[in-house]
Design a protein around this motif. Structure first.
Motif, PDB file in Angstrom:
ATOM      1  N   ALA A  15      39.126  38.367  47.463  1.00 47.67           N
ATOM      2  CA  ALA A  15      38.643  37.054  47.003  1.00 47.67           C
ATOM      3  C   ALA A  15      38.814  36.910  45.497  1.00 47.67           C
ATOM      4  O   ALA A  15      39.151  35.818  45.009  1.00 47.67           O
ATOM      5  CB  ALA A  15      37.182  36.849  47.406  1.00 47.67           C
ATOM      6  N   GLU A  16      38.608  37.981  44.742  1.00 46.01           N
ATOM      7  CA  GLU A  16      38.794  37.919  43.287  1.00 46.01           C
ATOM      8  C   GLU A  16      40.252  37.633  42.942  1.00 46.01           C
ATOM      9  O   GLU A  16      40.549  36.826  42.059  1.00 46.01           O
ATOM     10  CB  GLU A  16      38.325  39.221  42.628  1.00 46.01           C
ATOM     11  CG  GLU A  16      36.835  39.456  42.711  1.00 46.01           C
ATOM     12  CD  GLU A  16      36.016  38.355  42.057  1.00 46.01           C
ATOM     13  OE1 GLU A  16      36.333  37.972  40.917  1.00 46.01           O
ATOM     14  OE2 GLU A  16      35.071  37.866  42.704  1.00 46.01           O
ATOM     15  N   MET A  17      41.178  38.283  43.645  1.00 49.15           N
ATOM     16  CA  MET A  17      42.598  38.040  43.388  1.00 49.15           C
ATOM     17  C   MET A  17      42.999  36.644  43.862  1.00 49.15           C
ATOM     18  O   MET A  17      43.801  35.977  43.207  1.00 49.15           O
ATOM     19  CB  MET A  17      43.447  39.128  44.043  1.00 49.15           C
ATOM     20  CG  MET A  17      43.292  40.468  43.329  1.00 49.15           C
ATOM     21  SD  MET A  17      44.390  41.756  43.932  1.00 49.15           S
ATOM     22  CE  MET A  17      43.495  42.294  45.384  1.00 49.15           C
ATOM     23  N   GLN A  18      42.436  36.201  44.987  1.00 47.92           N
ATOM     24  CA  GLN A  18      42.685  34.819  45.428  1.00 47.92           C
ATOM     25  C   GLN A  18      42.228  33.830  44.362  1.00 47.92           C
ATOM     26  O   GLN A  18      42.928  32.845  44.078  1.00 47.92           O
ATOM     27  CB  GLN A  18      41.959  34.524  46.738  1.00 47.92           C
ATOM     28  CG  GLN A  18      42.625  35.046  47.969  1.00 47.92           C
ATOM     29  CD  GLN A  18      42.005  34.442  49.213  1.00 47.92           C
ATOM     30  OE1 GLN A  18      41.408  33.359  49.181  1.00 47.92           O
ATOM     31  NE2 GLN A  18      42.151  35.122  50.331  1.00 47.92           N
ATOM     32  N   SER A  19      41.065  34.066  43.787  1.00 43.87           N
ATOM     33  CA  SER A  19      40.538  33.174  42.752  1.00 43.87           C
ATOM     34  C   SER A  19      41.486  33.111  41.557  1.00 43.87           C
ATOM     35  O   SER A  19      41.757  32.033  41.014  1.00 43.87           O
ATOM     36  CB  SER A  19      39.144  33.646  42.324  1.00 43.87           C
ATOM     37  OG  SER A  19      38.635  32.822  41.307  1.00 43.87           O
ATOM     38  N   LEU A  20      41.992  34.260  41.154  1.00 46.40           N
ATOM     39  CA  LEU A  20      42.943  34.315  40.042  1.00 46.40           C
ATOM     40  C   LEU A  20      44.212  33.532  40.382  1.00 46.40           C
ATOM     41  O   LEU A  20      44.680  32.702  39.584  1.00 46.40           O
ATOM     42  CB  LEU A  20      43.266  35.775  39.726  1.00 46.40           C
ATOM     43  CG  LEU A  20      44.213  36.047  38.583  1.00 46.40           C
ATOM     44  CD1 LEU A  20      43.663  35.528  37.252  1.00 46.40           C
ATOM     45  CD2 LEU A  20      44.482  37.552  38.485  1.00 46.40           C
ATOM     46  N   LEU A  21      44.749  33.749  41.564  1.00 45.94           N
ATOM     47  CA  LEU A  21      45.965  33.036  41.979  1.00 45.94           C
ATOM     48  C   LEU A  21      45.718  31.531  42.094  1.00 45.94           C
ATOM     49  O   LEU A  21      46.576  30.723  41.711  1.00 45.94           O
ATOM     50  CB  LEU A  21      46.463  33.595  43.312  1.00 45.94           C
ATOM     51  CG  LEU A  21      47.005  35.026  43.257  1.00 45.94           C
ATOM     52  CD1 LEU A  21      47.072  35.623  44.660  1.00 45.94           C
ATOM     53  CD2 LEU A  21      48.365  35.055  42.576  1.00 45.94           C
ATOM     54  N   ALA A  22      44.556  31.146  42.603  1.00 45.98           N
ATOM     55  CA  ALA A  22      44.215  29.718  42.700  1.00 45.98           C
ATOM     56  C   ALA A  22      44.122  29.103  41.309  1.00 45.98           C
ATOM     57  O   ALA A  22      44.529  27.958  41.100  1.00 45.98           O
ATOM     58  CB  ALA A  22      42.909  29.531  43.463  1.00 45.98           C
TER      59      ALA A  22
END
Length: 177
Positions: free
Chosen positions: A43-50
């Motif tokens: 989720a942290e990496m998804q947030s960064l990519l988003a």
């Protein structure tokens, strides 16, 4: 376009700065990203990519709907076998991401067996993986099963036992060969 499997431990809620920079480089190079839907590192990496408004992302999930899909990306449902429980529910989607990946980037707490197994899955097919070990504050690149064994050895006996208990028969056999 290279495909990068991003993953990590569910207990990680802050990404190491070098990993953030590496993900920025993945975005700049316009590589494809394969990522799970778990809380924590995924989720942290998804947030960064988003935050980058990055489009080349596929979210893999085992349940009917992804637990996290923060960029509203394409979602790939990999259902577990009927009757599967616990960690095994998500193992199939992890195997599928590893199968499709050219490279991996894992954020590991140094203890969780799932992330360690994902590194093995990548090593077994010859896909290099960069691991940010937050417990030991180090970065390693695993390119072979010998590298993976060294990583596992540094994790300690309890982690080794858990990893071995979660391996499939095929994964055990591949390590012996």
């Amino acid at each position: 376009m290279a495909m990068i499997f991003l993953g990590g431990s569910r207990d990680i809620f802050e990404l190491p700065v070098p990993a953030i920079e590496r993900i920025g480089a993945i975005v700049a190079a316009e590589h494809g990203v394969l990522i799970g839907d778990a809380p924590g590192a995924d989720a942290e990496m998804q947030s960064l990519l988003a935050g980058y408004n990055y489009d080349h992302v596929g979210v893999f999930h085992a349940r009917a709907e992804p637990r996290n899909n923060l960029g509203d990306w394409a979602a790939y449902h990999i259902p577990p076998p009927v009757g599967t429980r616990g960690f095994a529910v998500h193992a199939g989607k992890d195997r599928e991401m590893a199968r499709r990946a050219d490279f991996g980037l894992m954020i590991w707490d140094g203890a969780t067996p799932g992330t360690c197994l994902n590194v093995l899955r990548l090593a077994l097919i010859g896909s290099p993986c960069v691991i940010y070990d937050t417990m030991r504050g180090r970065v390693a690149t695993v390119q072979s099963t010998a590298d993976w064994r060294a990583l596992l050895h540094s994790a300690g006996t309890d982690v080794r036992r858990e990893v071995e208990a979660r391996m499939t028969a095929d994964e055990r056999l591949a390590l012996e060969g």
